[in-house]
Write a protein that holds these residues in place. Sequence first.
Motif, short mmCIF file in Angstrom:
data_model
loop_
_atom_site.label_atom_id
_atom_site.label_comp_id
_atom_site.label_asym_id
_atom_site.label_seq_id
_atom_site.Cartn_x
_atom_site.Cartn_y
_atom_site.Cartn_z
N LYS A 1 -0.80 7.87 0.15
CA LYS A 1 -2.23 7.84 -0.18
C LYS A 1 -3.10 7.51 1.03
N TYR A 2 -2.66 6.57 1.87
CA TYR A 2 -3.50 6.10 2.96
C TYR A 2 -3.21 6.76 4.31
N THR B 1 0.84 -1.19 0.00
CA THR B 1 0.00 0.00 0.00
C THR B 1 0.87 1.24 0.00
N ASP B 2 0.33 2.30 -0.54
CA ASP B 2 1.04 3.57 -0.63
C ASP B 2 0.81 4.37 0.64
N PRO B 3 1.86 4.61 1.45
CA PRO B 3 1.66 5.34 2.71
C PRO B 3 1.23 6.79 2.51
#
Length: 123
Positions: A5-6, A1-3
């Motif tokens: 983005k989240y 996951t993209d840190p």
Amino acid sequence: TDPIKYLVFPRVIASTLSLPVLVTVGNTIGIMGGLFVGVTRLDFNSHTYLLTTIEFLTLGDLLSSLIKAIVFGFIIALMGCFNGIYSRIGAEGVGHATRTAVVSASILILASNYFLTELLFKQ
């Protein structure tokens, strides 16, 4: 996951949007607190106080406080996230990242406050 983005993006958006709401609440509490003290302690007429406040409070004052709140909220969240993502492991690393985030956000807020004041109140 993209840190980014989240983790970063939602925090920056939330802080940028919520700080102007808090400033609006603070402005309202300040005016109402002045009304309370003026009426109860200084024997001001409440109607006169409110009329005078409305007369001297300009739209520029309100807008500048909200613009500054947006910029300051962005700076606070960005510095917190930046230093948090690049913190070292353990309590010492988190403490150092927190201290660095507070100091860097404070310096950037002071600098941006100067430039925003020059920009918004240039006559």
